[in-house]
Enzyme design. Structure first.
Site, short mmCIF file in Angstrom:
data_model
loop_
_atom_site.label_atom_id
_atom_site.label_comp_id
_atom_site.label_asym_id
_atom_site.label_seq_id
_atom_site.Cartn_x
_atom_site.Cartn_y
_atom_site.Cartn_z
N GLN A 161 -16.92 33.70 28.67
CA GLN A 161 -17.07 34.99 29.33
C GLN A 161 -18.46 35.14 29.93
OE1 GLN A 161 -17.93 38.40 26.82
NE2 GLN A 161 -16.22 39.50 27.71
N GLY A 162 -18.54 35.35 31.24
CA GLY A 162 -19.84 35.50 31.89
C GLY A 162 -20.11 36.94 32.32
N TYR A 163 -20.60 37.72 31.39
CA TYR A 163 -20.87 39.13 31.69
C TYR A 163 -22.37 39.41 31.79
CZ TYR A 163 -16.09 40.99 30.94
OH TYR A 163 -14.77 41.31 31.04
N SER A 164 -23.06 39.34 30.63
CA SER A 164 -24.46 39.76 30.57
C SER A 164 -25.35 38.89 31.44
CB SER A 164 -24.98 39.70 29.13
OG SER A 164 -24.26 40.58 28.33
N SER A 175 -20.82 32.89 25.40
CA SER A 175 -20.43 32.21 24.16
C SER A 175 -19.83 30.84 24.46
CB SER A 175 -19.41 33.05 23.39
OG SER A 175 -19.87 34.35 23.23
N GLU A 181 -12.15 44.15 23.76
CA GLU A 181 -13.10 43.39 22.95
C GLU A 181 -13.63 44.22 21.79
OE1 GLU A 181 -16.63 42.28 25.08
OE2 GLU A 181 -17.29 40.86 23.55
N GLU A 197 -25.52 51.99 20.16
CA GLU A 197 -26.04 53.13 20.91
C GLU A 197 -25.22 53.38 22.17
OE1 GLU A 197 -27.83 50.66 19.54
OE2 GLU A 197 -28.60 51.87 17.89
#
Lengths: 371, 391
Positions: free
Chosen positions: B134-137, B169, B253, B376
């Site tokens: 997964q390529g998100y951040s 990951s 998720e 948060e």
């Protein structure tokens, strides 16, 4: 596992209860009773009984509606939201559950009268400052064919006005539960002025006469009648407490959306947003434990102890947090008697203590989970 | 009544099938990192039994029980899936395959993909033939995920991707990546993002593992340097509307993180039983009180997961409430491991010492309340979308 959400029938019950309570018993009603020095409202209870609430767990043959403990918890939750005053828990949940365990002709007759609202009960059990069902010193000594009861009960909720008392006393081989009229000779009641403005009496028993007829269930075996009654009461009280939490929380979030300081709505402050969101999360989790306790009592009451203690322990912590945050987020106005938040805080405190506090029920869970 | 009879019959059949088909070596619960079968082009099975188990399950669609049969699943209902998992749990059987394809990309494709995309991508995921990451951040887009900057330009016959992802990951072991890329830098930030599928073997893709405080390196930095991506069927959903897909997946998720990892279920092993193996830990009244609270929370949060499943089945509630499960579940998991470190005392300080891999487990949980949206961020979502608090 049975569903943890309301059935259609239960949702209808909740909706109709909400409508009735908003009209007949908003928080201002509790305020009026308190200001008039009253701890009970017979007219309100009569109306609740007419709607079938007094017989919510009572079989139809005895005039009840027999919807079970999940439904009783739903009613208790709705009552909690506006702090409605009634003998619902003492009479229609606890006494009714105890009488159902026995179900002889006398018990069935009493159930009919509870369902119709003409008979109220109180449970005379606590003797010390903390809930401890096994630590009873009131004695029922054998006397001829019957007994003489002597001792002092301290926190008899609804004991000031109840028609009958369920009295827990030591007997030769254990503990016995007696079902006697509250005006029998030798019973002396003192109403205590409690923080939540509800009825709670100190009752002194001096050589009060009781016959074998007055024994509910078997001599020396109080717990097989009392334990299911206590568990039903604890679950319903937990439900009242989540309702109370929701009531206080609703006032608090409304206030966050209208109160301005530093030129902006205080609900825009992240410090308050996160605390409100955390409290909502705690309430959601506690609500699940309560829904589960109701279902467990309906489906497998003999094995509901863990579910009930989980619900009551969680409810104690959640209600405490809800009212502490409720007052704090309101600031000064939350401390005033003219504002309703104080009523929520006071009722939360009393309901935390009644029928076992966090420590008591957490210990129950721990022992049932192999600690 | 007949539904119950059918489910009882289904349970009996499931039990018989598992008894016959689950190899003995695969009946150890599979709770360690080493025992997981991730699949993929370069996967090396740790044993013949692992390979056999995957093949047998894949043939019946049991790696993804609720997916439709035509896409490699078994077409099970939620009830049937639950029964399958219960029966698998009863023999302590391992999950035959775990992957981000199953957890993340699959659900996204089922919701947003075209029929052709589903046929192309889902069956290989179900059979364990491809491993996705997964390529998100990005370094500049953590909690503020919608500010991703990895650039994706439409070059006519292909897309050209340049930029960097982080916390991907197992990117170093993955065959392909599903990534959020910026396709319109002038639009409001949520409206210029596209959900793009990229093969990791494409020229210009490189990865570098990140060593974590727990000593392991499950996460990578992933770099895109003039990476050419074919345009045919590689965008999930619509160009510039990838945020919708991302949001859907994040909700998914969060539910997963909250219910996984720490064994946060009502039917799980009691903390009392776990701590009974930890010497005289419960003699300490402070540790005992903390353990009791953790046990209460574990049970109640487990029931909340059940209640939310019941709500979803009845079409009640919203995805935003999954933020609650994520927040409560991950904070609980952190508390639980703090407790386990406390009861383990100095034994728990040793890497691979008497208390097992506890330091690594403990440190790993600290990421629970960061990954997939921090606690948060979850509280912010709840306060705005559930409670309706202002801005």
């Amino acid at each position: 596992m049975a569903t943890l959400i309301k059935t259609e029938e239960e949702q209808m019950l909740a909706d109709s209860a909400r409508g009735f309570l908003d009209e007949k018993s908003p928080v201002s009603h509790l305020r009026k009773l308190r200001d008039a020095g009253k701890t009970h409202d017979p007219a309100l209870w009569k109306e609740m009984a007419e709607m079938g609430w007094a017989g919510i767990v009572i079989p139809e043959e005895q005039g009840g509606v027999d919807m079970g403990m999940s439904a009783a918890c739903i009613l208790a939750e709705e009552m909690g939201k506006t702090l409605a005053v009634s003998p619902f828990l003492s009479s229609s949940v606890m006494a009714a559950t105890a009488l159902k365990q026995v179900a002889d002709s006398r018990a069935l007759d009493a159930l009919s009268k509870i369902a119709s609202g003409e008979l109220t009960y109180a449970l005379a059990m606590d003797e010390k400052r903390k809930f401890a069902p096994e630590a009873v010193e009131t004695e029922a000594r054998a006397d001829g064919n019957g007994f003489r009861i002597s001792g002092t009960k301290t926190f008899v909720v609804d004991g000031g006005f109840a028609d009958r008392l369920l009295v827990l006393a030591k007997t030769d081989g254990g503990m016995t539960l007696f079902d006697i009229p509250a005006d029998r000779a030798g019973i002396e009641k003192t109403e205590r002025s409690m923080v939540d403005s509800r009825d709670a009496a100190k009752i002194v028993f001096t050589d009060v006469e009781a016959t074998g007829e007055d024994v509910l269930g078997q001599v020396d075996d109080a717990m097989s009648v009392l334990k299911p009654a206590l568990e039903a009461g604890q679950a319903a009280l937990a439900a009242e407490m989540i309702g109370l939490s929701a009531g206080a929380f609703g006032m608090t979030t409304d206030y966050l959306k209208e109160r301005k300081q530093f030129g902006q709505l205080i609900g825009t402050f992240q410090a308050l947003q996160h605390r409100a969101a955390h409290l909502w999360c705690e309430m959601e989790v506690t609500a699940s434990a309560i829904a589960h306790a109701g279902r467990q009592l309906d489906e497998d009451p003999a094995n509901a102890g863990l579910a009930v203690s989980l619900a009551k322990a969680r409810a104690a912590e959640t209600a405490k947090l809800a009212v502490i945050e409720g007052v704090q987020m309101h600031g000064g106005i939350g401390m005033t008697d003219a504002f309703d938040m104080g009523f929520f805080m006071k009722r939360a405190r009393a309901s935390i203590e009644w029928l076992g506090d966090y420590g008591y029920h957490a210990a129950q869970v721990a022992s049932l989970r192999g600690f | 009544m007949s539904e119950e009879t059918d489910l009882a019959q289904f349970r009996a059949e499931t039990r018989a099938w598992l008894e016959e088909n689950c190899p003995a070596e695969m009946r150890d619960g599979g709770r360690t990192e080493d025992s997981t079968c991730w699949g993929g082009r370069n996967w090396v099975f740790t044993s013949d039994a692992q390979k056999t188990w995957l093949e047998r399950c894949a043939a019946k669609g049991l790696t993804v029980p609720t997916w439709p049969v035509e896409y490699g699943g078994a077409g099970y209902t939620r009830e049937q899936e639950k029964i399958f998992l219960e029966e698998l749990g009863a023999i302590d059987g391992r999950a035959p395959l775990r992957s981000f394809g199953i957890w993340m990309l699959g659900p996204a494709l089922l919701q947003f993909g075209t029929h052709e995309q589903k046929l192309e991508f889902l069956p290989p995921i179900a059979r364990g033939e491809i491993r996705w990451c997964q390529g998100y951040s990005e370094p500049g887009a953590g909690s503020d995920l919608a500010s991703v900057q990895t650039k994706c330009e439409d070059m006519g016959d292909h897309y050209l991707v340049n930029g960097q992802k982080i916390w991907t990951s197992y990117a170093d072991q993955a065959d392909a990546i599903f990534a959020l890329v910026r396709t319109d830098k002038d639009a409001p930030k949520h409206l210029g993002i596209t959900f793009l599928l990229i093969d990791m073997e494409t020229q210009g893709v490189s990865t570098r593992p990140i060593r974590l405080i727990s000593g392991s390196s499950p996460f990578c930095e992933t770099f895109f340097d003039d990476v050419k991506v074919p345009k045919d069927g590689r965008v999930v959903g619509t160009v510039n509307r990838g945020w919708d897909v991302a949001k859907y997946l994040l909700t998914h998720e969060r539910t997963m993180i909250s219910s996984g990892g720490g064994g946060v279920t009502g039917g799980g092993r009691s903390l009392g039983a776990v701590l009974a193996e930890e010497g005289d830990a419960l003699d300490d009244p402070v540790l005992k009180a903390s353990a009791m609270k953790t046990e209460l929370d574990t049970l109640a949060i487990g029931l909340t997961i059940e209640r939310y499943k019941d709500m979803a089945k009845a079409g009640q509630g919203t995805g935003d409430a999954s933020a609650m499960l994520k927040y409560m579940g991950t904070e609980l998991n952190k508390n639980r491991l703090e407790l386990m470190m406390g009861v383990g005392g100095s034994d728990a300080l040793e890497w691979d010492g008497p208390a097992g891999s506890r330091p690594a487990d403990w440190l790993r949980t600290k990421a629970n309340s960061i990954e997939g949206g921090t606690s948060e961020v979850m509280l912010g979502i709840i306060s705005r979308r559930v409670l309706g608090l202002p801005g």
